[in-house]
Design an enzyme around this catalytic site. Structure first.
Site, mmCIF file in Angstrom:
data_model
loop_
_atom_site.group_PDB
_atom_site.id
_atom_site.type_symbol
_atom_site.label_atom_id
_atom_site.label_comp_id
_atom_site.label_asym_id
_atom_site.label_seq_id
_atom_site.Cartn_x
_atom_site.Cartn_y
_atom_site.Cartn_z
ATOM 1 N N HIS A 37 0.841 -1.212 0.000
ATOM 2 C CA HIS A 37 0.000 0.000 0.000
ATOM 3 C C HIS A 37 0.871 1.255 0.000
ATOM 4 O O HIS A 37 0.541 2.249 -0.662
ATOM 5 C CB HIS A 37 -0.904 0.044 1.242
ATOM 6 C CG HIS A 37 -1.884 -1.071 1.327
ATOM 7 N ND1 HIS A 37 -1.779 -2.097 2.239
ATOM 8 C CD2 HIS A 37 -3.012 -1.322 0.605
ATOM 9 C CE1 HIS A 37 -2.799 -2.928 2.088
ATOM 10 N NE2 HIS A 37 -3.562 -2.484 1.105
ATOM 11 N N GLY A 147 -2.795 -2.138 -7.128
ATOM 12 C CA GLY A 147 -1.662 -3.059 -7.246
ATOM 13 C C GLY A 147 -1.945 -4.167 -8.253
ATOM 14 O O GLY A 147 -3.081 -4.634 -8.371
ATOM 15 N N GLU A 148 -0.895 -4.574 -8.952
ATOM 16 C CA GLU A 148 -1.039 -5.678 -9.926
ATOM 17 C C GLU A 148 -1.216 -7.023 -9.245
ATOM 18 O O GLU A 148 -1.515 -8.002 -9.902
ATOM 19 C CB GLU A 148 0.200 -5.729 -10.830
ATOM 20 C CG GLU A 148 0.166 -4.686 -11.910
ATOM 21 C CD GLU A 148 1.309 -4.815 -12.893
ATOM 22 O OE1 GLU A 148 2.321 -5.472 -12.567
ATOM 23 O OE2 GLU A 148 1.180 -4.239 -13.985
#
Ligand code: PAF
Length: 281
Positions: A37, A147-148
């Protein structure tokens, strides 16, 4: 850092900043923050004037009530991390603030939300799409960062933005990993030390599998991944899918110039982990 808990305060505060000509970068989270994060916050800081983060454990994206109940809630630590990372505004609404009425909105993304996570977690992507749309409507960000690690979520959110014609740019950020390769996730907090070490093999297996392409066929690689994960009695594989990076349709033959993703879900000690890597086309 300004902490806001109501929609009225948040729209007003962000409205002032927008009037001053500031660009807004938004990082939606469910809390239990980790370095993954923080990397999103850092990207948002680099690319926008003001960084807004939300912390909201969204009940309607959990298909399993036990999973919702067990989801870690660490607000104080989260606020310290966000302050240190240079977040400007954090929005922490109560459930009734986001859902004053029972939710009836339904999305259909065709194939995108039916496979993988969509197949094993019915209703999950509807819940994600509803909350992200509501948060976008409140914050009206210029950029939003995801996020991937949640590759399918990213694909579904991009589709929701197009469908709803929202003026926000979705920015994909690479997965952040622990030293042993395990993708950072709030769920890792629930792993024992031993299982955390074993879970590092998920990424090792995915990476080795990605090196087998294009010599080995997608079918052979899929078999190999199942076999490798099943060699660890602590891990139970839910799915491994080699899919087209855009359409998420299964890949049965490699096509030059068409990147694919190898996406996996594994249970270890009752904790469900997901990860994915790119398979170059
Ligand atoms: O990825 C998450 O943490 C959640 O799915 C999100 C995007 C914050 C929506 O609740």
């Amino acid at each position: 850092m300004i902490i806001l808990r109501t929609i009225a305060q948040t729209t007003q505060q962000v409205g002032f900043l927008r009037k001053e000509g500031k660009t807004i970068g938004f990082v939606p989270t469910m809390g239990a923050l980790h370095q993954g994060h923080i990397a999103l916050i850092e990207s948002a800081r680099r690319q926008s004037d003001v960084v807004v983060c939300s912390i909201f454990v969204n009940p309607i994206q959990f298909n399993d009530p036990v999973d919702l109940q067990r989801y870690p809630r660490t607000e104080e630590a989260d606020l310290n991390m966000l302050g240190e990372a240079g977040c400007h505004i954090v929005f922490i609404p109560a459930v009734e603030e986001i859902y004053p009425e029972p939710v009836t909105d339904t999305y259909d993304f065709g194939y995108l939300d039916k496979v993988m996570e969509g197949a094993f977690r019915p209703g999950h992507f509807n819940g994600v799409s509803v909350v992200v749309k509501r948060l976008f409507d409140i914050i009206r960000p210029d950029l939003a960062f995801f996020g991937e690690k949640d590759f399918q979520q990213l694909t579904v959110i991009r589709a929701m933005v197009i469908k709803s014609d929202l003026p926000v740019q979705i920015v994909a950020c690479p997965t952040i990993r622990e030293a042993n390769g395990l993708a950072m996730s709030s769920r890792n907090l629930r792993l024992t030390q031993e299982n955390r070490a074993i879970a590092g093999n998920i990424y090792r297996i995915l990476t080795e599998a990605s090196r087998m392409a294009p010599q080995a066929t997608p079918e052979k690689i899929t078999e190999w991944v199942y076999h490798q994960i099943q060699a660890y009695p602590e891990m139970q594989i839910e799915y491994f899918s080699l899919c087209d990076s855009e359409t998420l349709l299964p890949v049965d033959a490699w096509q030059p110039g068409k990147p694919a993703r190898g996406c996996i879900a594994v249970y270890i000690g009752g904790v469900r982990l997901i990860d994915n890597v790119e398979f170059g086309g």
